[in-house]
Every structure is written in structure tokens, then in C-alpha cells.
Design an enzyme around this catalytic site. Structure first.
Site, mmCIF file in Angstrom:
data_model
loop_
_atom_site.group_PDB
_atom_site.id
_atom_site.type_symbol
_atom_site.label_atom_id
_atom_site.label_comp_id
_atom_site.label_asym_id
_atom_site.label_seq_id
_atom_site.Cartn_x
_atom_site.Cartn_y
_atom_site.Cartn_z
ATOM 1 C CE1 TYR A 29 11.655 8.754 -66.609
ATOM 2 C CE2 TYR A 29 9.933 9.092 -67.962
ATOM 3 C CZ TYR A 29 10.787 9.478 -66.911
ATOM 4 O OH TYR A 29 10.533 10.773 -66.423
ATOM 5 C CB SER A 81 6.529 10.461 -66.894
ATOM 6 O OG SER A 81 6.670 11.224 -68.090
ATOM 7 C CG ASN A 124 10.551 13.767 -57.330
ATOM 8 O OD1 ASN A 124 9.856 14.254 -58.520
ATOM 9 N ND2 ASN A 124 11.660 14.608 -57.185
ATOM 10 C CB VAL A 175 14.908 5.235 -53.566
ATOM 11 C CG1 VAL A 175 14.515 6.740 -52.659
ATOM 12 C CG2 VAL A 175 15.184 5.456 -55.106
ATOM 13 C CB ALA A 214 8.283 -0.551 -67.993
ATOM 14 C CE LYS A 223 9.379 8.583 -64.072
ATOM 15 N NZ LYS A 223 9.389 8.706 -62.460
HETATM 16 P P1 NAP Z 1 16.736 15.508 -61.560
HETATM 17 O O1 NAP Z 1 16.826 16.793 -61.426
HETATM 18 O O2 NAP Z 1 17.907 14.862 -62.487
HETATM 19 O O3 NAP Z 1 16.212 14.663 -60.393
HETATM 20 C C1 NAP Z 1 16.261 13.448 -60.030
HETATM 21 C C2 NAP Z 1 16.253 13.304 -58.938
HETATM 22 O O4 NAP Z 1 16.489 11.871 -58.497
HETATM 23 C C3 NAP Z 1 17.589 13.605 -58.070
HETATM 24 O O5 NAP Z 1 17.334 14.361 -56.809
HETATM 25 C C4 NAP Z 1 18.302 12.372 -57.665
HETATM 26 O O6 NAP Z 1 19.204 12.560 -56.561
HETATM 27 C C5 NAP Z 1 17.302 11.471 -57.501
HETATM 28 N N1 NAP Z 1 17.590 10.112 -57.455
HETATM 29 C C6 NAP Z 1 17.907 9.436 -58.611
HETATM 30 N N2 NAP Z 1 18.206 8.142 -58.513
HETATM 31 C C7 NAP Z 1 18.090 8.081 -57.312
HETATM 32 C C8 NAP Z 1 18.297 6.721 -56.342
HETATM 33 N N3 NAP Z 1 18.795 5.541 -56.566
HETATM 34 N N4 NAP Z 1 18.038 7.209 -54.849
HETATM 35 C C9 NAP Z 1 17.650 8.177 -54.531
HETATM 36 N N5 NAP Z 1 17.661 9.470 -55.119
HETATM 37 C C10 NAP Z 1 17.702 9.091 -56.557
HETATM 38 O O7 NAP Z 1 15.364 15.183 -62.636
HETATM 39 P P2 NAP Z 1 13.843 15.868 -62.274
HETATM 40 O O8 NAP Z 1 13.472 16.191 -63.692
HETATM 41 O O9 NAP Z 1 13.652 16.753 -61.224
HETATM 42 O O10 NAP Z 1 13.256 14.479 -61.845
HETATM 43 C C11 NAP Z 1 12.303 14.104 -60.882
HETATM 44 C C12 NAP Z 1 11.332 13.167 -61.247
HETATM 45 O O11 NAP Z 1 10.545 13.713 -62.137
HETATM 46 C C13 NAP Z 1 11.921 11.957 -61.931
HETATM 47 O O12 NAP Z 1 11.180 10.786 -61.402
HETATM 48 C C14 NAP Z 1 11.523 12.077 -63.383
HETATM 49 O O13 NAP Z 1 11.387 10.677 -64.058
HETATM 50 C C15 NAP Z 1 10.412 12.743 -63.247
HETATM 51 N N6 NAP Z 1 9.945 13.524 -64.431
HETATM 52 C C16 NAP Z 1 10.613 14.641 -64.801
HETATM 53 C C17 NAP Z 1 10.587 15.089 -66.036
HETATM 54 C C18 NAP Z 1 11.216 16.299 -66.691
HETATM 55 O O14 NAP Z 1 10.808 16.637 -67.826
HETATM 56 N N7 NAP Z 1 12.136 16.837 -66.067
HETATM 57 C C19 NAP Z 1 9.177 14.874 -66.861
HETATM 58 C C20 NAP Z 1 8.500 13.854 -66.268
HETATM 59 C C21 NAP Z 1 8.677 13.126 -64.857
HETATM 60 P P3 NAP Z 1 20.677 12.123 -56.373
HETATM 61 O O15 NAP Z 1 21.296 12.112 -57.802
HETATM 62 O O16 NAP Z 1 21.250 12.646 -55.115
HETATM 63 O O17 NAP Z 1 20.481 10.577 -56.209
#
Ligand code: NAP
Length: 253
Positions: free
Chosen positions: A154, A141, A89, A63, A156, A158
Site C-alpha cells: 500500500y 494517503s 481514487n 482500473v 509503495a 501510494k
Molecule cells: P472504499 O469505500 O472501499 O472504496 C474503494 C473504491 O475503490 C470502491 O469504489 C471500489 O469499487 C474501488 N475499486 C477498488 N479496486 C478497483 C478496481 N480494480 N477497479 C475499479 N475500482 C476499484 O474505500 P475508500 O476509503 O473510499 O477508498 C478510496 C481511496 O482512498 C482508496 O484509494 C484508498 O486507498 C484511499 N484512502 C482511504 C483512506 C481511508 O482511511 N478510508 C485513507 C487514505 C487513503 P468496486 O468495489 O466496485 O471495484
């Protein structure tokens, strides 16, 4: 079914919150297009959804790259004719203060969340405007609303998503398009053990700290997916420009 006949495009759909949301939206009748960089993991998730009776495909896209975003939108429109739901996401997290954060880490953090949401929205919006409807949801977030330690880039990224959603809601409400954020607290995905490891913390201690919130635990991916389904569906038909916090009361105080 809340999304019968709809087409949903999910970035970061091959892991954690994105894959749980893909499964739920497919169960609710949507045809789901998942993106991410890891093709093998994406194919596996799409296959699992298909085997469970849903409709899903994986299209590889980084992305941060405009051409990837444009192509994935074009391919989705060519194949399915419409995009009703765009779930921006994808995201990465580097636990860094400003002096610790390298320029590369800053760029990766901002570009995967904020720029990625901008690019995907930029290419998806014209077809939504033409059809006069659509729901765009960004994953922000709790740290998009209040600050956190070792998370300057992060926060900044979010925080930027929260205000960008409001700006987009103002611009595109008259087009029939709603734009909102979901703001998860700590959720059980691969992002958390990765963060614990990089902070040099034992997993049990990390989870105990993350659970220090009114509901006394971290969240599940399904709990975030249900909030996204709400924002994606007509159940939230009068909600736009909102940042829906789903965090067990973590930032309630
Ligand atoms: P995750 O399992 O590590 O998922 C992150 C996803 O982002 C993966 O599918 C990864 O796919 C994709 N991604 C990262 N960089 C990318 C890029 N340059 N292009 C395309 N895809 C990309 O973690 P998650 O917790 O589910 O995170 C999903 C979202 O929730 C994120 O935005 C994260 O900041 C947010 N969030 C998570 C938490 C938490 O506690 N887990 C809390 C608040 C917000 P690839 O590796 O295949 O690229």
C-alpha cells in the site's frame, strides 16, 4: 458553482471517498461519471445524485484492465465531449508485511491504485492536451508520505502516486494541465472496518487508535471531498505537483 459545465470522471466512485466526492462535484455543477466494478452500487449512487438534482452516470470499469480504462474514457468523451477533472481514487488495502503479502495481493494493491491511475491518465490526457486544460487528482494517503505498519504494498502504491503526480505535473504543466494528490488520513469508509476485522481488532479500539492525532478523530468522506473540489476547481489554479495531506494532523509530527 465552482464546476459549472465541467465533466468529472471518478474511479472508485461507487463507495466511500469517491461517492462523497461525486455528490459534491455534482452539487457544484459538474456532470459526473462514476466508475468501479460493482455495477449495482454504482447505479444506486448515480441515481441518488440525479434525484438530488445533479447529473451522474455509472460506467463499469476495472482500473487494472487497460481496455476497461480506454473504453470508459472513450464513452465519456463520446457522450459528454470533454473530461475536465479526472479523480484517480480507486484502491484496495491488504494489511500485510512483505513476507505476509502474496504476489496476488501485491499486484492487486499496486494495480488498483498506481497502474489504474497511470492507465486512466494515459487515455484521458490526449483530450485534455488537445483542449489545453484539465485537473488530475490521485488519491494517495498519509502512508504515501510516511510508512505505516503492515502496509508495504500500500505504501509503495501510494508513495508512487505522489511522485508520479509530480512527474506528470512537470510534463503537462505546459499543456495547461495540473496534477496533484490528495493524501487522506483515516477516513470513515468501508475500508476501515474491513481493516479492523482483518487485524482482529474490535471496532472501538481500532477507532480510538486511529483517532490518536492532533484533531482527535478520524475524518469524514465529505472532508476529503472538499479537498478534492479545491484541487479540481480554479481555486487551486496555481497548484500542481502537490500532495495535499488531509488527516487532522496525523503526520504533522
Ligand atoms: P472504499 O469505500 O472501499 O472504496 C474503494 C473504491 O475503490 C470502491 O469504489 C471500489 O469499487 C474501488 N475499486 C477498488 N479496486 C478497483 C478496481 N480494480 N477497479 C475499479 N475500482 C476499484 O474505500 P475508500 O476509503 O473510499 O477508498 C478510496 C481511496 O482512498 C482508496 O484509494 C484508498 O486507498 C484511499 N484512502 C482511504 C483512506 C481511508 O482511511 N478510508 C485513507 C487514505 C487513503 P468496486 O468495489 O466496485 O471495484
Amino acid at each position: 458553482m465552482k464546476l459549472d459545465g465541467k465533466v468529472a470522471l471518478i474511479t472508485g466512485g461507487n463507495s466511500g471517498i469517491g461517492s462523497a466526492t461525486a455528490a459534491l462535484l455534482a452539487k457544484e455543477g459538474a456532470t459526473v461519471v462514476l466508475t468501479g466494478r460493482n455495477q449495482a452500487r454504482g447505479d444506486q449512487i448515480a441515481q441518488a445524485i440525479t434525484e438530488a438534482g445533479g447529473r451522474a452516470i455509472f460506467l463499469r470499469a476495472d482500473v487494472r484492465v487497460a481496455d476497461d480504462c480506454r473504453q470508459v474514457i472513450e464513452q465519456t468523451l463520446e457522450r459528454f465531449g470533454r473530461i475536465d477533472v479526472l479523480f484517480n481514487n480507486a484502491g484496495v488495502y491488504h494489511p500485510r508485511t512483505v513476507p505476509e503479502c502474496t504476489e496476488q495481493e501485491w499486484d492487486e494493491t499496486i494495480d488498483s491504485s498506481l497502474k489504474g491511475a497511470f492507465l486512466m491518465s494515459k487515455y484521458a490526457l490526449p483530450s485534455m492536451i488537445e483542449r489545453g486544460s484539465g485537473s488530475i487528482i490521485h488519491t494517495s494517503s498519509g502512508w504515501g508520505i510516511q510508512g505505516g505498519d503492515h502496509a508495504a504494498a500500500y505504501c509503495a502504491a501510494k508513495g508512487g502516486l505522489v511522485v508520479m503526480a509530480k512527474a506528470m505535473a512537470i510534463d503537462h504543466g505546459p499543456d495547461g494541465i495540473r496534477v496533484n494528490c490528495v493524501c487522506p488520513g483515516d477516513v470513515d469508509t468501508p475500508m476501515l472496518p474491513d481493516d479492523a476485522g482483518r487485524r482482529g481488532m474490535a471496532w472501538d479500539d481500532y477507532v480510538a487508535g486511529a483517532s490518536d492525532r492532533p484533531l482527535g478523530r478520524i475524518g469524514t468522506t465529505e472532508e476529503i471531498a472538499r479537498a478534492v473540489l479545491f484541487l479540481a476547481s480554479d481555486d487551486s489554479s496555481f497548484i500542481t505537483g502537490e500532495a495535499l495531506v488531509v488527516d487532522g494532523g496525523g503526520i504533522a509530527g
